[in-house]
Design a protein around this motif. Sequence first.
Motif, short mmCIF file in Angstrom:
data_model
loop_
_atom_site.label_atom_id
_atom_site.label_comp_id
_atom_site.label_asym_id
_atom_site.label_seq_id
_atom_site.Cartn_x
_atom_site.Cartn_y
_atom_site.Cartn_z
N TYR A 1 49.55 41.70 51.62
CA TYR A 1 49.15 40.42 51.04
C TYR A 1 47.95 40.68 50.14
O TYR A 1 46.81 40.57 50.55
CB TYR A 1 48.80 39.42 52.14
N PRO A 2 48.22 41.09 48.87
CA PRO A 2 47.13 41.60 48.03
C PRO A 2 46.17 40.53 47.53
O PRO A 2 45.12 40.87 47.01
CB PRO A 2 47.88 42.25 46.87
N ALA A 3 46.52 39.24 47.62
CA ALA A 3 45.67 38.19 47.04
C ALA A 3 44.54 37.81 47.97
O ALA A 3 44.31 36.64 48.28
CB ALA A 3 46.53 36.97 46.71
N ILE B 1 35.65 35.82 47.24
CA ILE B 1 35.44 34.37 47.16
C ILE B 1 36.52 33.79 46.25
O ILE B 1 36.70 34.27 45.13
CB ILE B 1 34.04 34.04 46.61
N GLU B 2 37.22 32.77 46.73
CA GLU B 2 38.26 32.09 45.96
C GLU B 2 37.87 30.62 45.79
O GLU B 2 37.57 29.92 46.78
CB GLU B 2 39.59 32.18 46.69
N SER C 1 41.37 39.21 57.10
CA SER C 1 42.69 39.53 56.57
C SER C 1 43.03 38.68 55.35
O SER C 1 43.93 39.01 54.58
CB SER C 1 43.77 39.34 57.65
N GLY C 2 42.34 37.55 55.15
CA GLY C 2 42.49 36.71 53.97
C GLY C 2 41.22 36.72 53.15
O GLY C 2 40.45 37.69 53.16
N ASP C 3 40.97 35.65 52.40
CA ASP C 3 39.75 35.55 51.60
C ASP C 3 38.52 35.50 52.50
O ASP C 3 38.57 34.99 53.63
CB ASP C 3 39.78 34.28 50.75
N GLY C 4 37.40 35.99 51.96
CA GLY C 4 36.15 35.83 52.70
C GLY C 4 35.73 34.38 52.75
O GLY C 4 35.45 33.83 53.81
N LEU D 1 40.42 43.68 48.73
CA LEU D 1 41.71 44.13 48.22
C LEU D 1 42.06 43.43 46.91
O LEU D 1 42.72 43.99 46.04
CB LEU D 1 42.81 43.87 49.26
N GLY D 2 41.63 42.17 46.75
CA GLY D 2 41.89 41.42 45.53
C GLY D 2 40.70 41.43 44.60
O GLY D 2 40.06 42.46 44.38
#
Length: 314
Positions: free
Chosen positions: A63-65, A69-70, A34-37, A89-90
């Motif tokens: 939550y589009p961000a 990889i961040e 649901s968040g960043d990989g 999604l981002g």
Amino acid sequence: RDMHDWKVVRGCVGVEVEDCEQVVIANNIFDTCSGDGIALTGTTKAIIYGNLIKDTGQTSPNYPACNGIEIQDGSAEVVVAENYIENSLGDGIELSVHPEEPAVRGVTITGNVIKYMGECGIQISGRDGANIQEITIEGNEILLPEGSSKEGICILRADSVSLVGNVTRKATFEDYKRNGITLEKAEAITVVGNTINNAGYRGIGLRDNVNDFVIKGNTINHSRWGIYYYGDTPEPSNGKIIGNVIINSTGGAFTPELLAISSIEICRNIGYVTEASGTATIPSGQTSVTVNHGLAGTPTIVTVTPSANIGDVW
């Protein structure tokens, strides 16, 4: 700290690492997080290698961000190599700096496959007073979905960036959609040997405050404009646009606003002829001759060299 051969399905964030050193994240599967990989904050000397990252953020569309990889806020000396990222999604890979946080520096992004992002394939986004620095983006393949208006690679507030041998494409041409490379508020930028297919509105876009750049040997196929300057101020400066192949551009290889900037050298490009040569024969007694120059614009320098001793010249 090594993390390898994990499989995370429907987690919040696949892996989140903060203020660590000597980290290896390799050969894992992160599916439908649901968040960043993978997320790094303030982390140095890290390797992110050979991971499969799919569908990040698809279970949390409000939550589009959610990026594949961040890498953010003071992270440095990071290698991101040979990962497969699909349907986030981002952005596929994002480097970013939050308010009051230190810049990211010394990141190499190489050999990744990035497909069907909701946002950009690769996004480099610093902030005022904290430009991201010393970034290499090389040999990545980016495929954007039809209907997308995002960039394959977007560089904003970054210095000393090298983009070499990347491929960004769409399956079909979509006019006024985007799919190429955009540079804004960036300095010391090298864009060499990249391929942009079905580029849509523009292949390579220059916005304000892009200085000391080289755009060389790229291939841009099927766009409205090959290399585009928007007219934002301050205008780009001290650039070289050399030896690019720009084909199937419905508007033109370069926008008029770009051609008007005197500090940018444009030469030896295919699709916009700036140099030509030829021969002409002047009949005896004639004092003028017409030569078709075949250039894209009015010649500014003409050099005439006699092929033999012709005596007095007119």
